[in-house]
Design an enzyme around this catalytic site. Structure first.
Site, PDB file in Angstrom:
ATOM      1  N   LYS A  45      26.408   1.179 -20.711  1.00 20.57           N
ATOM      2  CA  LYS A  45      27.206   0.141 -21.372  1.00 20.57           C
ATOM      3  C   LYS A  45      26.354  -0.455 -22.494  1.00 20.57           C
ATOM      4  O   LYS A  45      25.132  -0.612 -22.350  1.00 20.57           O
ATOM      5  CB  LYS A  45      27.564  -0.949 -20.353  1.00 20.57           C
ATOM      6  CG  LYS A  45      28.299  -2.147 -20.937  1.00 20.57           C
ATOM      7  CD  LYS A  45      29.678  -1.800 -21.454  1.00 20.57           C
ATOM      8  CE  LYS A  45      30.328  -2.990 -22.167  1.00 20.57           C
ATOM      9  NZ  LYS A  45      31.542  -2.616 -22.907  1.00 20.57           N
ATOM     10  N   CYS A 131      32.011  -2.492 -32.095  1.00 23.07           N
ATOM     11  CA  CYS A 131      32.756  -3.219 -31.058  1.00 23.07           C
ATOM     12  C   CYS A 131      33.779  -4.154 -31.714  1.00 23.07           C
ATOM     13  O   CYS A 131      33.402  -5.018 -32.493  1.00 23.07           O
ATOM     14  CB  CYS A 131      31.825  -4.019 -30.160  1.00 23.07           C
ATOM     15  SG  CYS A 131      32.791  -4.949 -28.935  1.00 23.07           S
TER      16      CYS A 131
HETATM   17  C1  SIN Z   1      33.766  -4.183 -25.255  1.00 23.66           C
HETATM   18  O1  SIN Z   1      32.882  -4.445 -24.434  1.00 23.66           O
HETATM   19  O2  SIN Z   1      34.468  -5.049 -25.768  1.00 23.66           O
HETATM   20  C2  SIN Z   1      34.023  -2.759 -25.645  1.00 23.66           C
HETATM   21  C3  SIN Z   1      32.831  -2.195 -26.332  1.00 23.66           C
HETATM   22  C4  SIN Z   1      33.139  -1.549 -27.620  1.00 23.66           C
HETATM   23  O3  SIN Z   1      34.316  -1.317 -27.975  1.00 23.66           O
HETATM   24  O4  SIN Z   1      32.194  -1.228 -28.342  1.00 23.66           O
END
Ligand code: SIN
Length: 311
Positions: A45, A131
């Site tokens: 993540k 993001c």
């Molecule tokens: C998120 O955590 O909002 C998604 C991550 C991303 O789209 O890079």
């Protein structure tokens, strides 16, 4: 024997398939599940410097043709993922993984990357420039000047293998402009694409997720044509040293095959992994192998990038 092995930079992967950042990668337990599946590797993540709770729930919704999310970068913080990866480096030194990261400001991004640079981490790093879900923070890679400035600074001190996660672009001029920026730098890869930002999905008269009055990134079947276009546009424009990771709309072996045909050297699965669990890697690998066998391809290099045009 048909092989779905691939390579990014100097790193070999037994399988071209892996998770997309955001799915099955928040905790060690999830990452271990991917590690012990048929996937060739995993990406963590996206880590910020400190742990984050992210946006209020509900913030992820499966919908008939994919998903909509506004997670807001919930994560355990850089140290959590870096420590885990350093442990793996000791226990399975023959394997390579991807560390995804970004700061909430350019300064924070540099702090994070300098920590990674100073560490003994020797795997791949994916800088997330795309993001769409942190309120008040635009997707960096839509601003070419900011992106060029950021990468210029990053490559003044960062010497480890680095790639960038990109948002989808929708205009030929933007493909040209973005590629002209990326071609200036010793990037190892670009990853096309993150979700299509800021869609709305309605249930009856109401939005389907809470953050940002329902605006969220789209994934799944909705985005495959856009993802393929971005993979191929960058495959056509980037210097050969910069490889492409294809992400978006992969549900089947045929979808993975199409990403590779468009030029992808690795293929990531997000929405459908969330729906189906890590068993998906075995299924999609078998489907991809069957297509390759039928067409007489032994390795992915036999057809990678060899998309046919109509004269
Ligand atoms: C998120 O955590 O909002 C998604 C991550 C991303 O789209 O890079």
């Amino acid at each position: 024997m048909v092989s779905t092995a691939s390579q990014i930079g100097p790193f070999h992967f037994d399988n071209v398939l892996m998770n997309a950042a955001g799915v099955y990668c928040m905790t060690r337990e999830e990452l271990e599940a991917v590690r012990h599946s048929a996937a060739g590797t995993f990406v963590t993540k996206t880590a910020t410097l400190e742990a984050r709770a992210g946006n209020p729930e509900p913030r992820y919704q499966e919908v008939p043709l994919g998903s909509i999310n506004s997670m807001g970068l919930p994560n355990q913080g850089l140290d959590y993922y870096l420590e885990y990866l350093l442990e793996l480096q000791e226990t399975v030194p023959e394997k390579t993984y991807f560390l995804s990261l970004v700061g909430l400001s350019p300064d924070e991004t540099h702090t994070i990357l300098k920590k990674v640079q100073a560490s003994s981490y020797n795997g791949l790093v994916e800088l997330n420039l795309s993001c769409p879900n942190v309120p008040g923070k635009p997707q960096i890679a839509y601003d070419f000047e900011t992106t060029e400035h950021l990468l210029t600074e990053v490559f003044s001190y960062f010497t480890k293998p680095l790639g960038v996660k990109l948002p989808p672009y929708f205009d030929i001029v933007h493909f040209d402009q973005a590629a002209a920026v990326f071609n200036q730098f010793p990037l190892t890869f670009v990853n096309c694409v993150n979700s299509i930002g800021n869609g709305l999905y309605l249930e009856e008269e109401t939005v389907s997720i809470k953050p940002k009055q329902g605006f969220g990134g789209l994934g799944g079947q909705y985005i495959k044509p856009t993802a393929l276009a971005n993979v191929h546009a960058f495959y056509q424009r980037l210097k050969p040293e910069i490889q492409i990771i294809g992400t978006g709309g992969v549900l089947t072996g045929r979808d993975a095959f199409e990403h590779i045909l468009c030029g992808a050297s690795m293929v990531q699965i997000g929405t459908q992994l969330q729906k189906e669990g890590v068993g998906i890697f075995e299924r999609v690998t078998a489907e991809l192998q069957a297509i390759m066998a039928e067409k007489g391809y032994q390795t992915i290099e036999d057809f990678r990038g060899k998309l046919k045009y109509i004269d």
